[in-house]
Design an enzyme around this catalytic site. Structure first.
Site, short mmCIF file in Angstrom:
data_model
loop_
_atom_site.label_atom_id
_atom_site.label_comp_id
_atom_site.label_asym_id
_atom_site.label_seq_id
_atom_site.Cartn_x
_atom_site.Cartn_y
_atom_site.Cartn_z
N GLY A 106 0.81 -1.21 0.00
CA GLY A 106 0.00 0.00 0.00
C GLY A 106 0.85 1.26 0.00
N SER A 107 0.40 2.26 0.74
CA SER A 107 1.01 3.59 0.67
C SER A 107 2.43 3.66 1.21
CB SER A 107 0.14 4.61 1.41
OG SER A 107 -1.12 4.74 0.76
N THR A 108 2.87 2.67 1.98
CA THR A 108 4.25 2.68 2.47
C THR A 108 5.24 2.55 1.31
OG1 THR A 108 4.08 0.31 2.90
CG2 THR A 108 3.75 1.80 4.77
N PHE A 109 4.73 2.16 0.13
CA PHE A 109 5.61 2.04 -1.04
C PHE A 109 5.69 3.36 -1.83
CE2 PHE A 109 6.80 0.49 -5.32
CZ PHE A 109 7.93 -0.22 -4.98
#
Length: 627
Positions: free
Chosen positions: A339-342
């Site tokens: 998700g957004s951690t990437f």
């Protein structure tokens, strides 16, 4: 010559060659003397009278001599056969009878953490048997004596004594101190057999990293499995002489054959930080009634893992009672969509490729159409004209799609391969798996694939690989190899074996990574940032939240199932440590990366600051603390 014998008939032999007078005188003289001595019935023979007797004697002597010669020849032939012909074979048989093959038991090497705290060690234990037929006291008396020592019921012990007359197993891994108490009872019929068992004094604290050994003393998980060659001391079968009664002859044993070296396997894990991470993680998993969770802390400068823990876990001292699914360290063996951690990784790719600049402005209307699909922000609202840093701060999916659309799909795919997609992290833990991405043709020809990849969906990686990629943002753009083994050391601290780690690959420039970190810092410091729950006064922290849907095995995504995460880097001005917290399937309406995972990272970073003595990023405000 006259021969007188004291047989039943006395006989005199006379030589025929003697003169007559001589014979008469000799006979007369002899008869007179022998009569005086009491001899009677004397018979006289001349040489000519006994020729047959002399021939018999010669024959007998010849036969005896012949037998002796033949016997000597026989012995010589047999000796030649034994010594020359059959000598090598007989020597081999004798050696086999005189030598015994033994394989001495040598304890497995201990495992220590980075501060030399024992994590795994071989301890002596005892198998306890009883033989009722040898009891000299009543079964009831012996049961009552053993019950308090073994912490068992006396009646249960007495019932066991009735099962058979000998060889009743009471305990398999009796600790040494309890065994000594049993010995001190001085009761007949008790049998204690010494052996060694692997003991994990920290219990479940290091289970994911250390693993365990089975009854055959073979590692089954963790470094017990992956570092088997370093942990298992050499114990080859030796040939040792023994006496006729079977006792070994130590004088003929190889020098030092029972010597156990002082080498210990040291880990990079810090038990103090590990404990802090476990405590923070467990509390949040229970609070949100989550399926599971994990925390990883890595030193991005060299890739050493300082903490790696998950919940639920198991006690390796009692691994037979655990769910076997827990033996697999899912931070290295399970794939998930980050998700957004990437998103920060994608921003670094776009900046490095020159597709965008840090101060570029993009419009976020809240939704964007890609082919037949509509992509929306998680908050279902638009943020208007925002720059690249604000895209990260607000975690804008629309903004990320627009950034990646500025990259040629083939170039973007090449960058993903360059940072490790399709490969597994070469960590010194077992069962690591490779990340998964669509094949190149499908990725390039389907616009939705780069679009979903831009905000961390549509592909899968392991939590450890995400930490590795964020480590590249923290160390100036180098992709280091995460590892948990520091090396093999002796008792004096001298290293005897070190991990052969590949040289780090430079994938981003230090200028680009520092820009991305400063963008990630606003996620924590800004009042509207999604990661403000990780804020620590006086410390600059870069972070990124993630709340990703969970892929379904049948295709698509599961309803009401998500993975919440937060990755933090500290300190921004001299970035070094990466902390990732993941909580799988938390329950509740307010379960997001910023509310579930970010508080875990904050607690872990506070412990890290204390243990590593990280100085504050900013001077202490003199007004603070007043009143």
């Amino acid at each position: 010559m006259i021969l007188i014998t004291r047989s039943r008939k006395n006989v005199i032999f006379m030589r025929k060659s003697s003169t007559k007078a001589t014979k008469i005188n000799l006979i007369a003289k002899t008869l007179i003397e022998k009569q005086r001595s009491g001899l009677r019935n004397i018979r006289i023979f001349f040489d000519s009278d006994v020729p047959e007797l002399t021939a018999n004697m010669k024959t007998r002597l010849f036969l005896v001599w012949g037998l002796l010669v033949l016997s000597g020849l026989g012995l010589a032939v047999n000796l030649y056969n034994l010594q020359i012909i059959r000598g090598p074979e007989l020597r081999r048989k004798a050696r086999n009878q005189q030598m015994v093959g033994i394989r001495p038991f040598i304890p497995r090497r201990p495992v220590l953490d980075r501060n030399l705290q024992i994590v795994a060690v071989d301890n002596p234990v005892y198998a306890f048997y009883v033989h009722p037929k040898l009891f000299t006291k009543s079964k009831r008396y012996i049961a009552q004596c053993l019950a308090p020592v073994l912490n068992q019921d006396a009646r249960d012990l007495e019932r066991k004594f009735l099962k058979k007359r000998s060889g009743i197993l009471i305990a398999t891994n009796l600790p040494e101190e309890i065994a000594h108490q049993v010995m001190n009872l001085r009761l007949n019929g008790l049998d204690l057999t010494k052996k060694y068992a692997r003991f994990y004094p920290q219990q479940d604290l290091f289970a994911e990293v250390v693993g365990f050994v089975n009854l055959d003393r073979r590692g089954q998980a963790g470094v017990e499995y992956s570092q088997e060659k370093l942990l298992e001391r050499s114990s080859e079968t030796l040939r040792i002489s023994r006496k006729g009664n079977g006792l070994l002859m130590p004088d003929h044993a190889p020098q030092g054959f029972l010597h156990a070296d002082s080498l210990r396997l040291q880990l990079t894990i810090d038990s103090r930080l590990q404990r802090s991470a476990r405590s923070a993680l467990t509390a949040q998993v229970k609070k949100f009634n989550a399926k599971r969770g994990a925390v990883i802390v890595m030193d991005a400068w060299d890739g050493s893992i300082l903490a790696m823990t998950s919940h639920p876990t198991y006690n390796p001292n009692e691994y037979s009672k655990a769910d076997i699914s827990l033996f697999r360290n899912w931070t290295v063996a399970d794939l998930y969509e980050p998700g957004s951690t990437f998103k920060p990784i994608n921003v670094a790719i776009a900046l490095e490729a020159g597709a965008v600049q840090a101060d570029d402005i993009l419009n976020d209307s809240g939704a964007i159409r890609v082919g037949k699909h509509t992509i929306r922000n998680a908050a279902h609202k638009g943020y208007g004209n925002i720059n690249i840093g604000e895209i990260i701060k607000y975690s804008s999916n629309v903004g990320m799609v627009k950034i990646i659309q500025k990259l040629d799909p083939s170039n973007y795919f090449a960058w993903l391969e360059r940072i490790g997609f399709g490969q597994k992290v070469e960590i010194d833990l077992p069962f690591a798996v490779a990340s998964q991405l669509k094949n190149k043709e499908e990725f390039i020809n389907s616009p939705i694939e780069p679009a979903t990849t831009s905000f961390g969906q549509g592909f899968s990686i392991t939590p450890l690989q995400l930490v590795q990629m964020h480590g590249a943002l923290a160390n100036g753009g180098k992709l280091v190899i995460p590892h948990v083994v520091r090396g093999l050391f002796d008792s004096r601290g001298q290293m005897h074996d070190a991990p052969n780690l590949p040289k780090p690959r430079q994938i981003f420039s230090p200028v680009i990574t520092q820009k991305v970190l400063e963008m990630m810092e606003t996620v924590v410091t800004d009042i509207n940032g999604t990661g403000k729950a990780a804020k620590i006064p006086r410390y600059r922290i870069a972070g990124k939240t993630g709340t990703a849907q969970k892929a379904s095995k049948s295709g698509g995504y599961q309803r009401n199932a998500k993975v919440t995460s937060f990755v933090g880097i500290i300190p921004v001005e001299l970035p070094r440590y990466v902390v990732l917290a993941i909580v799988d399937e938390p329950k509740g309406k307010n379960a997001y990366g910023g509310t579930v995972a970010a508080p875990i990272v904050k607690l872990v970073m506070e412990a890290l600051i204390s243990l590593e003595k990280i100085p504050p990023s900013q001077p202490v405000n003199q007004e603070e603390g007043k009143g």
